[in-house]
Design a protein around this motif. Structure first.
Motif, mmCIF file in Angstrom:
data_model
loop_
_atom_site.group_PDB
_atom_site.id
_atom_site.type_symbol
_atom_site.label_atom_id
_atom_site.label_comp_id
_atom_site.label_asym_id
_atom_site.label_seq_id
_atom_site.Cartn_x
_atom_site.Cartn_y
_atom_site.Cartn_z
ATOM 1 N N ASP A 1 75.147 46.014 49.083
ATOM 2 C CA ASP A 1 74.246 45.583 50.160
ATOM 3 C C ASP A 1 72.785 45.754 49.773
ATOM 4 O OD1 ASP A 1 76.389 45.005 51.696
ATOM 5 O OD2 ASP A 1 76.225 46.713 53.043
ATOM 6 N N LYS A 2 72.486 46.884 49.118
ATOM 7 C CA LYS A 2 71.107 47.138 48.702
ATOM 8 C C LYS A 2 70.684 46.139 47.623
ATOM 9 C CE LYS A 2 69.699 50.951 50.959
ATOM 10 N NZ LYS A 2 70.624 50.878 52.101
ATOM 11 N N PHE A 3 71.635 45.722 46.782
ATOM 12 C CA PHE A 3 71.307 44.707 45.769
ATOM 13 C C PHE A 3 70.875 43.421 46.494
ATOM 14 C CE2 PHE A 3 74.791 46.543 42.712
ATOM 15 C CZ PHE A 3 74.020 47.661 42.490
ATOM 16 N N ASP A 4 71.644 43.053 47.522
ATOM 17 C CA ASP A 4 71.312 41.840 48.279
ATOM 18 C C ASP A 4 69.927 41.958 48.911
ATOM 19 O OD1 ASP A 4 73.864 41.116 47.628
ATOM 20 O OD2 ASP A 4 74.710 41.362 49.623
ATOM 21 N N GLU A 5 69.678 43.110 49.545
ATOM 22 C CA GLU A 5 68.383 43.324 50.199
ATOM 23 C C GLU A 5 67.236 43.222 49.200
ATOM 24 O OE1 GLU A 5 68.234 47.090 52.380
ATOM 25 O OE2 GLU A 5 70.212 46.630 53.213
ATOM 26 N N ALA A 6 67.454 43.785 48.006
ATOM 27 C CA ALA A 6 66.407 43.755 46.980
ATOM 28 C C ALA A 6 66.100 42.317 46.571
ATOM 29 C CB ALA A 6 66.842 44.573 45.765
ATOM 30 N N ILE A 7 67.137 41.494 46.522
ATOM 31 C CA ILE A 7 66.938 40.087 46.142
ATOM 32 C C ILE A 7 66.185 39.352 47.256
ATOM 33 C CG2 ILE A 7 68.154 37.896 45.700
ATOM 34 C CD1 ILE A 7 70.253 39.585 44.153
ATOM 35 N N VAL A 8 66.528 39.632 48.513
ATOM 36 C CA VAL A 8 65.826 39.019 49.645
ATOM 37 C C VAL A 8 64.332 39.376 49.581
ATOM 38 C CG1 VAL A 8 65.557 39.041 52.166
ATOM 39 C CG2 VAL A 8 67.846 38.963 51.167
ATOM 40 N N LYS A 9 64.046 40.672 49.373
ATOM 41 C CA LYS A 9 62.663 41.139 49.296
ATOM 42 C C LYS A 9 61.901 40.464 48.165
ATOM 43 C CE LYS A 9 62.633 45.899 51.066
ATOM 44 N NZ LYS A 9 63.416 47.062 50.633
ATOM 45 N N TYR A 10 62.557 40.392 47.010
ATOM 46 C CA TYR A 10 61.921 39.829 45.829
ATOM 47 C C TYR A 10 61.564 38.349 46.048
ATOM 48 C CZ TYR A 10 61.227 38.375 40.976
ATOM 49 O OH TYR A 10 60.706 37.870 39.810
ATOM 50 N N MET A 11 62.511 37.604 46.618
ATOM 51 C CA MET A 11 62.295 36.168 46.846
ATOM 52 C C MET A 11 61.127 35.951 47.803
ATOM 53 S SD MET A 11 64.377 34.586 44.968
ATOM 54 C CE MET A 11 64.198 32.932 45.625
ATOM 55 N N ARG A 12 60.994 36.898 48.715
ATOM 56 C CA ARG A 12 59.942 36.795 49.711
ATOM 57 C C ARG A 12 58.584 37.057 49.067
ATOM 58 N NH1 ARG A 12 61.146 39.575 55.379
ATOM 59 N NH2 ARG A 12 59.388 38.769 56.545
ATOM 60 N N LYS A 13 58.546 38.109 48.253
ATOM 61 C CA LYS A 13 57.298 38.521 47.645
ATOM 62 C C LYS A 13 56.854 37.547 46.554
ATOM 63 C CE LYS A 13 56.704 42.433 45.202
ATOM 64 N NZ LYS A 13 57.088 43.809 44.864
ATOM 65 N N LYS A 14 57.821 37.166 45.724
ATOM 66 C CA LYS A 14 57.498 36.402 44.535
ATOM 67 C C LYS A 14 57.393 34.901 44.810
ATOM 68 C CE LYS A 14 57.301 36.103 39.943
ATOM 69 N NZ LYS A 14 58.374 36.278 38.966
ATOM 70 N N HIS A 15 58.273 34.384 45.678
ATOM 71 C CA HIS A 15 58.315 32.936 45.895
ATOM 72 C C HIS A 15 57.943 32.520 47.308
ATOM 73 C CE1 HIS A 15 60.144 32.060 42.021
ATOM 74 N NE2 HIS A 15 60.993 33.061 42.208
ATOM 75 N N ASN A 16 57.538 33.486 48.153
ATOM 76 C CA ASN A 16 57.263 33.157 49.554
ATOM 77 C C ASN A 16 58.437 32.458 50.212
ATOM 78 O OD1 ASN A 16 54.774 34.089 50.376
ATOM 79 N ND2 ASN A 16 53.714 32.535 49.157
ATOM 80 N N LEU A 17 59.635 32.845 49.761
ATOM 81 C CA LEU A 17 60.823 32.154 50.271
ATOM 82 C C LEU A 17 61.677 33.124 51.070
ATOM 83 C CD1 LEU A 17 62.130 29.245 49.891
ATOM 84 C CD2 LEU A 17 63.707 30.388 48.330
ATOM 85 N N ALA B 1 71.505 35.588 49.282
ATOM 86 C CA ALA B 1 71.184 36.658 48.342
ATOM 87 C C ALA B 1 72.440 37.090 47.585
ATOM 88 C CB ALA B 1 70.579 37.845 49.086
ATOM 89 N N GLU B 2 73.548 37.157 48.312
ATOM 90 C CA GLU B 2 74.803 37.555 47.682
ATOM 91 C C GLU B 2 75.248 36.522 46.647
ATOM 92 O OE1 GLU B 2 79.132 39.363 48.993
ATOM 93 O OE2 GLU B 2 78.085 38.032 50.381
ATOM 94 N N ASP B 3 75.043 35.239 46.962
ATOM 95 C CA ASP B 3 75.370 34.184 45.996
ATOM 96 C C ASP B 3 74.556 34.341 44.718
ATOM 97 O OD1 ASP B 3 77.250 32.970 47.532
ATOM 98 O OD2 ASP B 3 75.911 31.438 48.355
ATOM 99 N N ILE B 4 73.263 34.624 44.894
ATOM 100 C CA ILE B 4 72.396 34.803 43.726
ATOM 101 C C ILE B 4 72.929 35.963 42.884
ATOM 102 C CG2 ILE B 4 70.060 35.421 42.944
ATOM 103 C CD1 ILE B 4 68.975 34.154 45.528
ATOM 104 N N LYS B 5 73.227 37.076 43.570
ATOM 105 C CA LYS B 5 73.710 38.271 42.878
ATOM 106 C C LYS B 5 74.977 37.969 42.090
ATOM 107 C CE LYS B 5 76.053 41.234 45.329
ATOM 108 N NZ LYS B 5 76.331 42.226 46.376
#
Length: 344
Positions: A187-203, A210-214
């Motif tokens: 779950d934390k891996f998913d959250e980290a990906i959500v955060k990253y996409m938001r910060k880095k890509h404004n997405l 996020a789980e699919d990406i992981k």
């Protein structure tokens, strides 16, 4: 009626992300997400499991999709009980057994749970229709399920990474010698990906994306060849849907902190391990189980950090459930781990 109890023994891996049920003689009979969809107006359960997961992030106001377990423990007692009731009756229905027969159920819990949390699991399972409930700790179940003979006096190290917790333990003579349980896992891996996409890509992306990406390109250790995938979400600036190409190298950056914390925890458990058992572990290697252990390169990261060979159990996702079920055959071995149980 004790003479004619035909209900099969059941092992339940009550996970934060998914629930697996093992039936003696049948193997894993059910594997579904631990999600329940509830109609708030009437307080009734609309869907459980896979069907409810499809509703995550897509429900009208009166329907909420709840994950009743958080970080490996029950956060919503009533919903957990309803969910267990649903799965247990589904399993007994499949085996064609009437509800007059109540099964013995072994439930798996993370190694760090408190007495209060244990009690909650036992009570919820009893309410859901068990005749007798036993608890087993996750790393022990994982070790049994991955085929280790835990009754011997040599040290085995298991790193079990699920949705809510990562359990790391050194096991010898059927019990846990040293262990730690951290709330950093899938779950934390998913959250980290959500955060990253938001910060880095404004997405802005949802949990499921996020789980699919992981699962597709998630990375814990540098890859030789970079891979990428298209991700759909909502642009935070324009407010409109957008597609962005994301590479594995970016997920490495997104997940770095979390995977390092897991590697640190492994290192810490090794530092506390008695020397005789350390020697066994460096000979036999570390075994990884659980869905989170399938994150690309996580085994290599831990191996590089510890200098010990790391292998992923072949049935990584189902090992804990299988071990939980099989443990019902060896209750005598688990007696010394305090085998919390309760009879009706």
């Amino acid at each position: 009626m004790g003479m004619f109890n035909f209900a099969p023994d059941i092992g339940i891996d009550l996970g934060t992300a998914s629930i697996l049920v093992y039936v003696k003689g049948k193997g894993i009979v059910l594997e579904e997400p631990s999600v329940v969809a509830i109609d708030k107006n009437t307080n009734t359960v609309l869907a459980v499991g896979e069907e409810a997961r499809r509703m995550l992030g897509r429900t009208p106001g009166n329907i909420v999709a709840i994950r009743p377990l958080k970080d490996g423990v029950i956060s919503d007692y009533d919903v957990t009980e309803k969910m267990l009731k649903y799965f247990i009756s589904k399993v007994l229905g499949k085996t064609g057994l009437l509800s007059i027969f109540k099964p013995q159920i072994m439930v798996c819990v993370p190694s760090g749970v408190t007495e209060v949390e244990k009690r909650a699991v036992i009570d919820a399972t009893m309410e859901a229709g068990a005749r007798k409930v036993f608890l087993i700790e996750e790393p022990i179940a994982a070790a049994i399920g991955s085929g280790l003979d835990i009754s011997k006096p040599n040290g085995n190290m298991v790193v079990d990474i699920g949705g809510g917790t990562a359990d790391i333990a050194v096991i010898s003579l059927g019990g846990v010698v040293v262990s730690t349980s951290i709330k950093i896992a899938g779950d934390k891996f998913d959250e980290a990906i959500v955060k990253y996409m938001r910060k880095k890509h404004n997405l802005l992306i949802g949990e499921r994306t996020a789980e699919d990406i992981k699962m597709n390109i998630g990375t814990a250790f540098p890859r030789k060849d970079d891979v990428a995938m298209d991700v759909r979400g909502r642009n935070l600036v324009s407010g409109l849907p957008e597609n962005v190409a994301v590479s594995a190298r970016e997920t490495l950056e997104a997940l770095e902190e979390n995977v390092n914390q897991i590697a640190d925890a492994v290192h810490m458990v090794l530092e506390k391990t008695p020397p005789e058992l350390s020697a066994d572990i460096s000979d036999q290697g570390i075994i990884m189980t659980g869905g989170g252990s399938l994150l690309w390169g996580l085994d290599q990261l831990i191996s590089k950090r510890t200098g010990i060979n790391v292998s992923i159990a072949e049935n990584a996702i189902s090992c804990v459930a299988m071990g939980t079920g099989e443990a019902l055959n060896s209750l005598h071995l688990l007696k010394k781990t305090g085998g919390n149980s309760r009879k009706k």
